[in-house]
Design an enzyme around this catalytic site. Structure first.
Site, PDB file in Angstrom:
ATOM      1  CB  CYS A 100      15.232 -28.160  65.172  1.00  0.00           C
ATOM      2  SG  CYS A 100      15.700 -29.521  64.099  1.00  0.00           S
TER       3      CYS A 100
ATOM      4  NE  ARG B 243      31.686 -26.338  51.471  1.00  0.00           N
ATOM      5  CZ  ARG B 243      30.589 -27.087  51.683  1.00  0.00           C
ATOM      6  NH1 ARG B 243      30.418 -27.703  52.825  1.00  0.00           N
ATOM      7  NH2 ARG B 243      29.701 -27.235  50.735  1.00  0.00           N
TER       8      ARG B 243
ATOM      9  CD  GLU C 209      21.184 -26.949  52.157  1.00  0.00           C
ATOM     10  OE1 GLU C 209      22.111 -27.783  52.136  1.00  0.00           O
ATOM     11  OE2 GLU C 209      20.373 -26.846  53.088  1.00  0.00           O
TER      12      GLU C 209
HETATM   13  N1  SER Z   1      17.712 -28.715  61.386  1.00  0.00           N
HETATM   14  C1  SER Z   1      17.825 -28.654  59.956  1.00  0.00           C
HETATM   15  C2  SER Z   1      19.233 -28.890  59.500  1.00  0.00           C
HETATM   16  O1  SER Z   1      20.132 -28.954  60.287  1.00  0.00           O
HETATM   17  C3  SER Z   1      17.344 -27.325  59.443  1.00  0.00           C
HETATM   18  O2  SER Z   1      18.165 -26.304  59.859  1.00  0.00           O
HETATM   19  O3  SER Z   1      19.444 -29.019  58.327  1.00  0.00           O
HETATM   20 ZN    ZN Z   2      15.777 -28.560  62.045  1.00  0.00          ZN
END
Ligand code: SER
Ligand code: ZN
Length: 500
Positions: free
Chosen positions: A307, A348, A430
């Site tokens: 992001c 992983r 996760e």
């Molecule tokens: N940007 C967040 C992260 O890197 C969600 O993907 O964990």
């Molecule tokens: Zn993010």
């Protein structure tokens, strides 16, 4: 805390005529100025001063209330004013001769600290000798830029870290236990069936038609069940991230051990590279040492958190209130992390595939959107993938990636990790996260809302390798054993590639 600062003020002319006025200033007014705001008996003190021709020597001592370097900066203007008015003398330059800082501590700090030439620990005191003096790196502009304060923050951070604050993890919710008909390592089974093969790089996989179709099915589910109903628009975020983005996103504070660095060539002139080309032609080996000299310093790294690159689109903008919340997503490329060595399965990896959702709006809109997403995800895990999963409240992803632990002190902000169990080894992995990032990103990239209210944002990363690991480890590879709704989404299994 104790500060001791010795400086020489270089004046534009001999100040001996101003001696009386300066005595008066340093014995009276100066002390008031450098104690203002501190509790009685605290603040800074001038413990030595003298004038010799065009140089004023000052030694300032202080506690943490008005730190010695702040005291010096406070004195600059009034001093310039009294010397300027009556004697037409200006301050040309401030030379720092010596600067030591003492911090009480129960333990030493053994790191190399920028701008610190010597660091010692004795009798419960850490003593920092800053790298000042003629050949030192600490000068007037470093004082103005608050370098000493950042050095102290860094030391305090290191002292806290030693206390062993760990990553936060707190169970929020878990699904009902399930019994599984499969208990094998998903990666090994997919390799056996020829769905995936190892790529040449560490933690890199080549996904064959079957595995790719599985990933595309996950994407289709996210598109149909989350993105379309909640109205997210697709965007394409850059996948090479320059330092500037990571400085604004906070990653520059700690991501270094895990980045895949990107170095451009020093020039694209073919002649400059001829030596490398010729070397390869003759030796059939890549001449790494020669290449090393011909490439530039890293300009950044490959996509890590996905992001941050989005925010360049909104950098320094103001958003119309009625356009909020903004909801976008990206699935245009890979993310890369230099993971720990050793053999890992696809749960992983150094190169991975993720759908990243980003939303922003008022605090209420952002929190509301987070809840809507959570409801959609729950539906998918319960009704379509039918997996055993749980949610945990964890250290916010942006803090973890900055090398921090604990929780954010922003009401309502933080990260929920979604985890699923792999029955073959009983490990929870996760599989995705969802975060409310408060004003972290809108502030970092200077994005505002037209109505001046705080602008919040959130993001959520859906890891396709992780979904695949969870799904296959719980349901196996045979589509006949897969949940009904998932089978519908999956459709026909594509024909794989056969080798002899
Ligand atoms: N940007 C967040 C992260 O890197 C969600 O993907 O964990
Ligand atoms: Zn993010």
């Amino acid at each position: 805390m104790k500060f001791n600062l010795e400086v020489y003020l270089n004046l534009s002319a001999d100040a001996n005529l101003a001696q009386n006025v300066l005595n008066e200033f340093f014995n009276n007014e100066a002390n008031i100025i450098i104690q203002k705001g501190a509790p009685a008996g605290h603040g800074a003190k001038i413990i030595e001063y003298n004038v010799n021709k065009n140089i004023i020597k000052l030694v300032i001592e202080s506690d943490q209330y008005v730190r010695a370097h702040d005291a010096l900066l406070r004195l600059r203007k009034p001093l310039a004013s009294i010397m300027g008015k009556e004697f037409k003398i200006g301050i040309r330059q401030i030379n720092i001769e010596k600067f030591t800082i003492e911090i009480e501590s129960e333990k030493p700090v053994n790191n190399k600290i920028p701008y610190v030439k010597n660091i010692s620990f004795k009798d419960g005191i850490i003593k920092l000798e800053l790298d000042a003096g003629t050949s030192g790196t600490l000068g007037q502009s470093e004082l103005e830029n608050r370098i000493p304060d950042r050095i102290i923050n860094l030391i305090e951070e290191k002292l806290e870290d030693y206390g062993g604050k760990s990553e936060h993890w707190e169970l929020l919710w878990e699904s009902a236990p399930k019994s599984f008909n499969f208990d094998k390592d998903p990666t090994k089974e997919m390799m056996k069936e020829g769905w995936i093969k190892r790529g040449y790089n560490r933690g890199q996989w080549i996904y064959g038609p079957e595995a790719t179709h599985l990933f595309r099915t996950f994407e289709k589910i996210v598109l149909k069940e989350v993105i379309e109903p909640l109205g997210y628009s697709e965007m394409i975020f850059p996948k090479l991230v320059p330092w500037e983005v990571w400085m604004k996103s906070g990653h520059a504070q700690g991501v270094y051990p895990e980045i895949y660095y990107v170095c451009p060539p020093k020039t694209r002139d073919p002649e400059y590279w001829e030596e490398v080309i010729d070397h390869y032609k003759v030796s059939q080996e890549i001449p790494l040492e020669i290449i090393k000299d011909k490439i530039d310093l890293p300009i950044g790294g490959m996509c890590y958190a996905q992001c941050p690159s989005f925010w360049g689109f909104l950098n320094k903008t103001t958003l119309p209130t009625d356009e909020l919340p903004i909801k976008v997503f990206d699935r245009s490329g890979t993310s890369h992390r230099y993971e720990s060595g050793g053999i890992h399965g696809i749960e992983r990896v150094d190169e991975f595939h993720r759908i990243e959702l980003v939303w922003l709006g008022s605090k209420e809109q952002t929190l509301e959107q987070a809840e809507k997403l959570k409801a959609r995800y729950k539906f998918i895990f319960e009704e379509i993938l039918e997996i055993q999963w749980r949610k945990a409240w964890v250290t916010p992803w942006f803090m973890a990636q900055e090398g921090k632990s604990g929780l954010a002190d922003m009401e309502g902000a933080g990260t929920v990790d979604y985890e699923a169990i792999m029955p073959y080894n009983d490990n929870w992995i996760e599989i995705q996260n969802l975060s409310v990032n408060a004003e972290k990103y809108t502030k970092g990239f200077n994005v505002k809302s037209q109505n001046q209210e705080p602008l919040w944002s959130g993001c959520s990363g859906v890891g396709l390798e992780r979904w695949a690991s969870a799904f296959i480890s719980q349901h196996g590879l045979n589509p006949e054993n897969w949940p009904e709704k998932f089978k519908k989404y999956f459709g026909e299994m594509p024909k794989g590639i056969q080798t002899l």
